[in-house]
Design an enzyme around this catalytic site. Structure first.
Site, PDB file in Angstrom:
ATOM      1  N   GLY A   1       0.796  -1.214   0.000  1.00  0.00           N
ATOM      2  CA  GLY A   1       0.000   0.000   0.000  1.00  0.00           C
ATOM      3  C   GLY A   1       0.830   1.265   0.000  1.00  0.00           C
ATOM      4  CB  SER A   2      -0.210   4.761  -0.607  1.00  0.00           C
ATOM      5  OG  SER A   2      -1.198   4.870   0.404  1.00  0.00           O
ATOM      6  CB  THR A   3       0.948   4.120   4.607  1.00  0.00           C
ATOM      7  OG1 THR A   3      -0.287   4.805   4.367  1.00  0.00           O
ATOM      8  CG2 THR A   3       1.616   4.748   5.823  1.00  0.00           C
TER       9      THR A   3
ATOM     10  CG  ASP B   1       0.681  -4.640   6.226  1.00  0.00           C
ATOM     11  OD1 ASP B   1       0.555  -3.883   5.242  1.00  0.00           O
ATOM     12  OD2 ASP B   1       0.196  -5.791   6.270  1.00  0.00           O
TER      13      ASP B   1
ATOM     14  CG  ASP C   1      -7.690  -1.316   3.117  1.00  0.00           C
ATOM     15  OD1 ASP C   1      -6.900  -0.511   2.597  1.00  0.00           O
ATOM     16  OD2 ASP C   1      -7.798  -2.499   2.751  1.00  0.00           O
TER      17      ASP C   1
ATOM     18  N   GLY D   1      -6.769  -5.552   2.387  1.00  0.00           N
ATOM     19  CA  GLY D   1      -7.037  -6.180   1.106  1.00  0.00           C
ATOM     20  C   GLY D   1      -7.457  -5.221   0.019  1.00  0.00           C
TER      21      GLY D   1
ATOM     22  N   GLY E   1      -5.608  -3.417  -1.674  1.00  0.00           N
ATOM     23  CA  GLY E   1      -4.662  -3.579  -2.774  1.00  0.00           C
ATOM     24  C   GLY E   1      -4.566  -5.007  -3.278  1.00  0.00           C
TER      25      GLY E   1
ATOM     26  CD  GLU F   1      -1.353  -6.567   2.781  1.00  0.00           C
ATOM     27  OE1 GLU F   1      -0.963  -5.508   2.282  1.00  0.00           O
ATOM     28  OE2 GLU F   1      -2.556  -6.792   3.026  1.00  0.00           O
TER      29      GLU F   1
END
Length: 225
Positions: free
Chosen positions: A28-30, A80, A83, A94, A96, A102
């Site tokens: 993910g983006s973070t 990690d 959402d 999930g 992504g 994960e």
């Protein structure tokens, strides 16, 4: 502001790494921002990373980090994203499509750290987002129908570029539009009981630490406190 919070919490998570030699990376983006910060730090040449997705593997390699695959030694820490995060530190993941890998990383890490901006906090999981479920392509229409019938909810195969979204494991994602979850653990168990389901994006009791950025501050939440 959200981008600022993501970078802030990524930098805070970097302080937890210490002399860790093997680090798990979610997706993910973070997490991608965390990888950028890790690559700029003095830890970059001393650490190996295990990515949970092709997306984050590409980011890590592009940043010059040493990437290895799961084999033997387990990560001391995995960082990690999520959402949604409820008040008991249960997670919805999930978005992504990397939920299976994960969860494998989370389960096999000594410490599982979640980093997120404040918008990810919810009272109950599935308050804002659908529940991602990874399912086998074999009999996928049957599995979809069984999920709809079992939970009396709308459920759809995730589409990307006009075709079903395919995970790194070669599976399909079904998104279930269910009401906010009163009992995430029970829901996780029930969904996984449907034949064809590989994994579900509910992570119960796995997060050891959750770092939440709100404005210019980062709050640390711990399991059991």
């Amino acid at each position: 502001m959200i981008e600022f919070e993501k970078r802030l919490v990524a930098r805070e998570a970097l302080k937890l790494i210490g002399d860790v030699k093997l680090l798990g990376l979610g997706s993910g983006s973070t997490v991608a921002i965390f990888v950028e910060e890790l690559a700029k730090s003095d830890k970059a040449g001393k650490i190996k990373v295990i990515p949970s997705s092709k997306q984050i593997e590409e980011v890590a390699r592009n940043q010059g980090l040493e990437v290895i695959y799961p084999d033997g030694e387990r990560p001391e820490i995995t960082v990690d994203g999520a959402d949604e995060i409820d008040s008991n530190l249960n997670l919805l993941k999930g978005g992504g499509g990397a939920l299976l890998r994960e969860k494998v990383l989370a389960y096999n890490s000594s410490t599982y750290v979640i980093i997120a901006d404040h918008t990810k906090l919810v009272e109950k999981l599935c308050s804002k987002r659908a529940l991602p479920v990874e399912v086998l392509p074999y009999g996928v229409s049957w599995t979809l129908g069984n999920l709809i019938k079992r939970f009396n909810c709308d459920a759809r195969i995730r589409i990307k570029d006009l075709s079903p979204f395919i995970t790194d494991n070669g599976n399909v994602i079904v998104d279930i539009n269910c009401p906010p979850l009163e009992d995430p653990a029970s829901m996780e168990s029930e969904v996984k009981g449907v034949p064809g389901v590989v994994e579900v994006g509910i992570f119960v009791g796995l997060a050891d630490l959750v770092l939440i950025a709100r404005g210019s501050e980062v709050k640390v939440l711990r399991q059991g406190f």
